[in-house]
Design an enzyme around this catalytic site. Structure first.
Site: not given
Length: 304
Positions: A115, A171, A258
């Site tokens: 995201d 991911h 981050s």
């Protein structure tokens, strides 16, 4: 400086809610803040200490206000109740329900690994990578390895900035085989646009971890996780040299916004046009993990 991004679902320009906005502006707009940044805030021990505080039971008190201030949707989380979390980092690194982030299944689809707010570049120049308009860095400085850097000249680059409000697990964008990660030591500057506009080569100065990922459909991908101010840790949860499938978890960031940076070799990916167009206009595109952000390039490289 207000920060705007494009919501991909609506196509509308949205103003970002910045966690710690006043603190960030003090650090980068005031002499006293700049002094604190250089002497204290960018240091490893500061972020480590702050991160450890978020692992303590008393930090649970922060969760409710954090959820409210940043409009976090708790219905997506695998635990709906704030009381189910042991401390703030337990909430910050929360897992989501599988149906909250469906993975694009098409073999030729490149899935967003996280995201966040995304910038993307095609046909990159290894000696002139764009941090923000008017401020560049080199792949050699990012990799700390000139030979590796050369392999991505002319390829594509995807930069995903995770806001503190985002889901903070990352991911794999495709199936394949990931290698061991390499830790590269560095500082802990913020990766918020406020800092990116003021500090040169932030991605190259900050602590980061690099994994070379041999993907099924998109060649060898250089997968970076970049640390930032108050990021307690980058945690890798994958098993090196063992096959993964698209959407499998690679790891997560503890507290702090981050960045994930992906570099693809020339001729392997065509990034979706809306993302490229938004980047060219100077806007990040808000994406969710698992959604399609590119596809296989429809041409083959020929040797000269």
């Amino acid at each position: 400086m207000d920060i705007y991004y494009i919501d991909r679902n609506t196509g509308k320009k949205e103003k970002e809610v910045v966690a710690g906005d006043r603190f960030l502006r003090w650090l980068h707009d005031r002499k006293s803040g700049a002094t604190a940044l250089e002497l204290l805030i960018k240091r490893k021990w500061f972020s480590t200490l702050y991160g450890k505080m978020q692992d303590q039971p008393f930090s649970r008190k922060k969760i409710a206000k954090f959820v409210s201030d940043l409009s976090i949707d708790l219905t997506e989380a695998d635990r709906k109740s704030i009381g189910d979390y042991r401390h703030f980092n337990d909430f910050f690194t929360r897992k989501l329900k599988k149906e909250a982030r469906p993975i694009c299944e098409a073999l030729d689809a490149f899935a967003s690994p996280a995201d966040g707010r995304l910038l993307a570049y095609a046909d990159i120049d290894q000696d002139k990578m764009i941090q923000v308009k008017g401020m560049n860095y080199t792949l050699k400085a990012l990799f700390q390895d000139e030979d590796l850097a050369k392999g991505y000249h002319g390829g594509s680059c995807i930069v995903i900035r995770l806001n503190p409000s985002d889901y903070h697990r990352f991911h794999f964008p495709d199936g394949g085989i990931p290698h061991e990660y390499t830790a590269i030591k560095g500082q802990y500057y913020s990766v918020n646009p406020i800092a990116l506009n003021r500090i040169a080569e932030v991605y190259c100065q900050n602590k980061r971890e690099l994994t070379l990922f041999q993907s099924d459909e998109f060649g060898q991908i250089a997968y970076f996780e970049v640390g930032a101010t108050c990021v307690g840790s980058i945690i890798q949860t994958y098993q090196p040299k063992q096959r993964v499938e698209k959407g499998d978890e690679k790891g997560y960031f503890k507290f702090g916004g981050s960045t994930v940076i992906l570099l693809m070799e020339k001729g392997h990916i065509k990034i979706d046009e809306d993302i490229i167009n938004n980047t060219n206009r100077g806007f990040e595109t808000k994406v969710n993990m698992g959604e399609k952000i590119g596809g296989k390039a429809n041409f083959l490289l020929t040797e000269i």
